[in-house]
Write a protein that holds these residues in place. Structure first.
Motif, short mmCIF file in Angstrom:
data_model
loop_
_atom_site.label_atom_id
_atom_site.label_comp_id
_atom_site.label_asym_id
_atom_site.label_seq_id
_atom_site.Cartn_x
_atom_site.Cartn_y
_atom_site.Cartn_z
N VAL A 199 -1.11 -9.93 -0.78
CA VAL A 199 -0.75 -10.47 0.55
C VAL A 199 0.13 -9.42 1.21
O VAL A 199 0.84 -8.68 0.54
CB VAL A 199 -0.03 -11.83 0.41
N HIS A 200 0.09 -9.35 2.54
CA HIS A 200 0.84 -8.27 3.19
C HIS A 200 2.35 -8.43 3.08
O HIS A 200 3.05 -7.52 2.66
CB HIS A 200 0.43 -8.16 4.67
N GLY A 201 2.85 -9.62 3.49
CA GLY A 201 4.30 -9.78 3.56
C GLY A 201 4.87 -10.61 2.43
O GLY A 201 5.64 -10.13 1.61
N ASN A 212 0.02 -7.26 9.55
CA ASN A 212 0.35 -7.71 10.90
C ASN A 212 -0.15 -6.75 11.97
O ASN A 212 -0.58 -7.19 13.05
CB ASN A 212 1.86 -7.97 11.04
N HIS A 213 -0.16 -5.44 11.70
CA HIS A 213 -0.71 -4.50 12.69
C HIS A 213 -2.22 -4.65 12.81
O HIS A 213 -2.76 -4.60 13.91
CB HIS A 213 -0.34 -3.06 12.32
N ASP A 214 -2.90 -4.83 11.67
CA ASP A 214 -4.35 -5.06 11.70
C ASP A 214 -4.66 -6.32 12.53
O ASP A 214 -5.58 -6.33 13.35
CB ASP A 214 -4.91 -5.28 10.28
N GLY A 268 -2.77 -4.19 3.25
CA GLY A 268 -2.80 -4.42 4.69
C GLY A 268 -1.99 -3.41 5.47
O GLY A 268 -1.28 -2.58 4.90
N ASP A 269 -2.14 -3.47 6.81
CA ASP A 269 -1.66 -2.42 7.70
C ASP A 269 -2.34 -1.10 7.38
O ASP A 269 -1.70 -0.07 7.13
CB ASP A 269 -0.12 -2.29 7.72
N ILE A 270 -3.66 -1.15 7.43
CA ILE A 270 -4.46 0.08 7.35
C ILE A 270 -4.19 0.89 8.63
O ILE A 270 -4.10 2.11 8.58
CB ILE A 270 -5.97 -0.24 7.25
N GLY A 321 -0.17 0.71 -0.45
CA GLY A 321 0.61 -0.03 0.55
C GLY A 321 0.21 0.35 1.96
O GLY A 321 -0.85 0.94 2.19
N ASP A 322 1.08 0.03 2.89
CA ASP A 322 0.83 0.25 4.32
C ASP A 322 0.38 1.69 4.60
O ASP A 322 1.18 2.62 4.44
CB ASP A 322 2.10 -0.07 5.12
N VAL A 323 -0.85 1.86 5.04
CA VAL A 323 -1.41 3.20 5.28
C VAL A 323 -1.08 3.70 6.68
O VAL A 323 -0.79 4.88 6.89
CB VAL A 323 -2.95 3.17 5.06
N HIS A 324 -1.16 2.79 7.64
CA HIS A 324 -0.78 3.09 9.03
C HIS A 324 -1.45 4.33 9.59
O HIS A 324 -0.79 5.22 10.15
CB HIS A 324 0.75 3.15 9.17
N SER A 325 -2.76 4.38 9.44
CA SER A 325 -3.57 5.41 10.11
C SER A 325 -3.13 6.83 9.77
O SER A 325 -3.26 7.75 10.59
CB SER A 325 -3.56 5.22 11.63
N GLY A 342 3.52 -5.51 0.61
CA GLY A 342 4.01 -4.29 1.26
C GLY A 342 4.95 -4.69 2.38
O GLY A 342 5.93 -5.38 2.15
N HIS A 343 4.65 -4.25 3.61
CA HIS A 343 5.27 -4.72 4.85
C HIS A 343 6.66 -4.11 5.11
O HIS A 343 6.93 -3.66 6.21
CB HIS A 343 5.32 -6.25 4.84
N SER A 344 7.54 -4.09 4.09
CA SER A 344 8.87 -3.51 4.31
C SER A 344 8.85 -1.99 4.15
O SER A 344 9.78 -1.31 4.57
CB SER A 344 9.87 -4.09 3.30
N HIS A 345 7.80 -1.47 3.53
CA HIS A 345 7.64 -0.02 3.29
C HIS A 345 8.69 0.51 2.30
O HIS A 345 8.98 1.70 2.30
CB HIS A 345 7.71 0.79 4.59
N VAL A 346 9.25 -0.38 1.50
CA VAL A 346 10.27 0.01 0.50
C VAL A 346 9.85 -0.56 -0.86
O VAL A 346 9.71 -1.77 -1.01
CB VAL A 346 11.66 -0.53 0.89
ZN ZN Z 1 3.53 -1.82 7.92
#
Ligand code: ZN
Length: 249
Positions: free
Chosen positions: A116-118, A62-64, A35-37, A7-11, A150-154
């Motif tokens: 898909v991300h969201g 969305n962040h990417d 997504g949201d690497i 899921g969302d890795v966020h750096s 992913g996207h919601s992080h839950v």
């Molecule tokens: Zn995210």
């Protein structure tokens, strides 16, 4: 075959490396990333490199999209926007090029999944799947047995039986779980977040789909978030982005 879904890795390279090390024992055949690497965290380049080394099938987050100018940053809160701008200053041309090539939706019918991300419902709008209603909207667009978001992080899992009333879903809503999905027609899995969990469990989340056993598992993995927090502060990123990692919010 065993498919790992990140899921969302966020750096957050500490979380990503911990998850990859944990899964290293598992003979993973195929890697997916929702997504949201990048965004929020201090190590965007290292995370992009690791995702590329793993050969992940990736959908854009969305962040990417914001970092490469495909999504207006007015859409984000101030902390997220600050991190997006900071990330844009760090990346090299090859990183931008990699992010620009990411699709909004990727279907792998031969493996039975879509990523898909969201949501598959108007994916360019990056809506969230956080309720049964939102899950049904996405499931209505889903053409493969499984979809990973992913996207919601839950983490969550929404399972729809063939012939059942359209609104009838079996739902798993736990921070970690294993679900038997073979008997369902459509299954939508929110795999949680590797690098910034928000279900009050600070451990990194990762999902594994076993295509033979027809199981989907979300696991939690401890990682050294103190190091990530220090890097966030040292980089001059908003301190709230460090604080939230130890709380899992
Ligand atoms: Zn995210």
């Amino acid at each position: 075959m065993r498919i790992a879904i990140l899921g969302d890795v966020h750096s957050n390279i500490e979380a990503l490396d911990a998850v990859v090390a944990e899964l290293g024992k598992d003979n993973i055949d195929h890697w997916v990333q929702v997504g949201d690497i990048v965004g929020y965290g201090p190590d965007p380049i290292a995370c992009i490199e690791r995702i590329r080394e793993l050969g992940c099938v990736v959908s854009i987050g969305n962040h990417d999209a914001a970092v490469i100018g495909q999504l207006n940053t007015d859409y984000f809160n101030g902390y997220a926007r600050a991190a997006i701008e900071w990330t844009g200053e760090q990346l090299r041309e090859e990183d931008f090029e990699f992010l620009r090539r990411l699709p909004l939706v990727k279907e792998a019918p031969e493996l039975g999944y879509t990523v898909v991300h969201g949501s598959l419902y108007m994916p360019a709008q990056f809506g969230y799947v956080q309720s049964t209603v939102e899950a049904l909207e996405s499931l209505a667009q889903q053409r493969t047995h499984l979809a990973f978001v992913g996207h919601s992080h839950v983490p969550a899992c929404y399972m729809q039986s063939a012939g059942a009333p359209r609104h009838a879903l079996d739902v798993v809503f736990e921070s970690a779980f294993e679900a038997q999905v073979g008997q369902y027609e459509r299954v939508l899995v929110n795999v949680g977040s590797v690098g910034q969990p928000r279900d009050e469990d600070p451990r990194a989340a990762v999902a594994v789909f076993d295509t033979d056993a027809k199981t989907v598992e979300v696991r939690r993995v401890d990682y050294d978030f103190a190091t990530t927090q220090k890097k966030i502060r040292d980089a001059g990123l908003p301190t709230v982005l460090a604080e939230r990692l130890s709380l899992g919010v």
